[in-house]
Design an enzyme around this catalytic site. Structure first.
Site, PDB file in Angstrom:
ATOM      1  CG  PHE A  25      -1.841   1.106   1.400  1.00 19.63           C
ATOM      2  CD1 PHE A  25      -2.831   1.328   0.467  1.00 19.63           C
ATOM      3  CD2 PHE A  25      -1.767   1.943   2.497  1.00 19.63           C
ATOM      4  CE1 PHE A  25      -3.738   2.375   0.613  1.00 19.63           C
ATOM      5  CE2 PHE A  25      -2.660   2.987   2.669  1.00 19.63           C
ATOM      6  CZ  PHE A  25      -3.647   3.208   1.720  1.00 19.63           C
ATOM      7  CB  SER A  93       3.105  -4.486   3.343  1.00 16.08           C
ATOM      8  OG  SER A  93       2.406  -3.647   4.230  1.00 16.08           O
ATOM      9  CG  MET A  94      -2.710  -4.023   0.660  1.00 15.89           C
ATOM     10  SD  MET A  94      -3.325  -2.550  -0.190  1.00 15.89           S
ATOM     11  CE  MET A  94      -2.402  -2.620  -1.732  1.00 15.89           C
ATOM     12  CG  ASP A 194       6.651  -4.350  10.377  1.00 16.31           C
ATOM     13  OD1 ASP A 194       6.341  -3.149  10.265  1.00 16.31           O
ATOM     14  OD2 ASP A 194       6.390  -5.207   9.520  1.00 16.31           O
ATOM     15  CG  HIS A 224       6.672  -2.745   6.841  1.00 14.59           C
ATOM     16  ND1 HIS A 224       5.855  -3.797   7.209  1.00 14.59           N
ATOM     17  CD2 HIS A 224       6.110  -2.199   5.717  1.00 14.59           C
ATOM     18  CE1 HIS A 224       4.837  -3.882   6.357  1.00 14.59           C
ATOM     19  NE2 HIS A 224       4.975  -2.932   5.447  1.00 14.59           N
TER      20      HIS A 224
END
Length: 259
Positions: A25, A93-94, A194, A224
């Site tokens: 994202f 992530s996303m 993260d 992250h």
């Protein structure tokens, strides 16, 4: 709007085993480009698309939502499936949430999934006010560059449109409800340190998927964006070994050629 230099999509025509990579994202393919290159050099067919509204300017993202982002990776998966005998889906992530939804929806068409610091929820009290605040405030501070490695840079937006943040919150809820439909072999790699996605998200995903072949790996040296961080090579090696274990055809039909 022109794509930011380095944020372009990537495609490599390799052998009969394909990999679809999904970025995160407000990010871009740049965060996964070294991973894609590693796999391409080992002869895999690789697709790393640019999600709609990403890789240009945040104003463009304000006009998109999760249905647009998911439609893009779904389309790419169908293209890969037509040309490859086996397809794997990886995400950050996303992008990890996108990979999990593809797995839930496409079943046996996907041979395995690997996710790095996958997101499952928009955290914080502000998440609960998004339905209202998105009509009052256009953006909030961005979340890019959570990287431990000195000198590493992530191409991404420094602002997050609240309409898009509201959409991604709804998307995570949708994916969470679909996690029991995920049955494929799963490789989940996450960073204890993260500052964007907490470890609780990975724990939640592991507790809800129906996969029986599950490998969890801690990325102790990274934050992250671990694909650009100290543990990047480990991610690349572990994911390639994951493919090799599940795809006997790796190395056949020209899949030893580099790119």
């Amino acid at each position: 709007m022109p794509v930011l230099p380095g944020a372009e999509p990537f495609r490599h025509e390799g052998g009969e085993v394909g990999v679809l990579l999904c970025h995160g994202f407000t990010g871009s393919p740049q965060s996964l480009r070294p991973w894609a290159g590693h796999l391409a050099e080992r002869g895999l067919t690789v697709s790393l698309p640019l999600l709609p509204g990403h890789g240009t300017r945040w104003e463009d993202m304000q006009l998109t939502g999760w249905q647009d982002w998911y439609a893009e990776v779904d389309r790419e998966l169908r293209v890969l499936s037509r040309q490859c005998s086996q397809v794997f889906v990886f995400g950050l992530s996303m992008g990890g949430a996108l990979a999990l939804r593809l797995a839930a929806k496409h079943g046996d068409a996907i041979s395995g999934i690997a996710v790095v610091n996958p997101a499952n929820k928009v955290h914080g009290l502000s998440a609960y006010t998004l339905p209202v605040t998105r009509h009052l405030v256009r953006t909030t501070k961005g979340v890019r560059n959570d990287i431990a490695k000195a000198g590493a840079e992530e191409i991404g937006y420094d602002r997050v449109p609240l309409h898009a943040a509201h959409s991604v919150r709804n998307f995570f809820r949708t994916v969470d409800s679909e996690l029991p439909q995920v049955t494929q072999p799963l490789l989940l790699l996450h960073s204890p340190q993260d500052h964007v996605v907490p470890a609780a998200d990975s724990a939640r995903i592991l507790s809800r998927v129906s996969s029986t072949d599950v490998t969890e790996i801690l990325l102790e040296q990274s934050y992250h964006v671990a694909t650009l961080d100290h543990d990047a090579e480990r991610i690349f090696d572990e994911s390639h070994a994951f493919i090799g274990r599940l795809a006997p055809s790796v190395g056949k039909k020209g899949s030893t050629t580099g790119g």
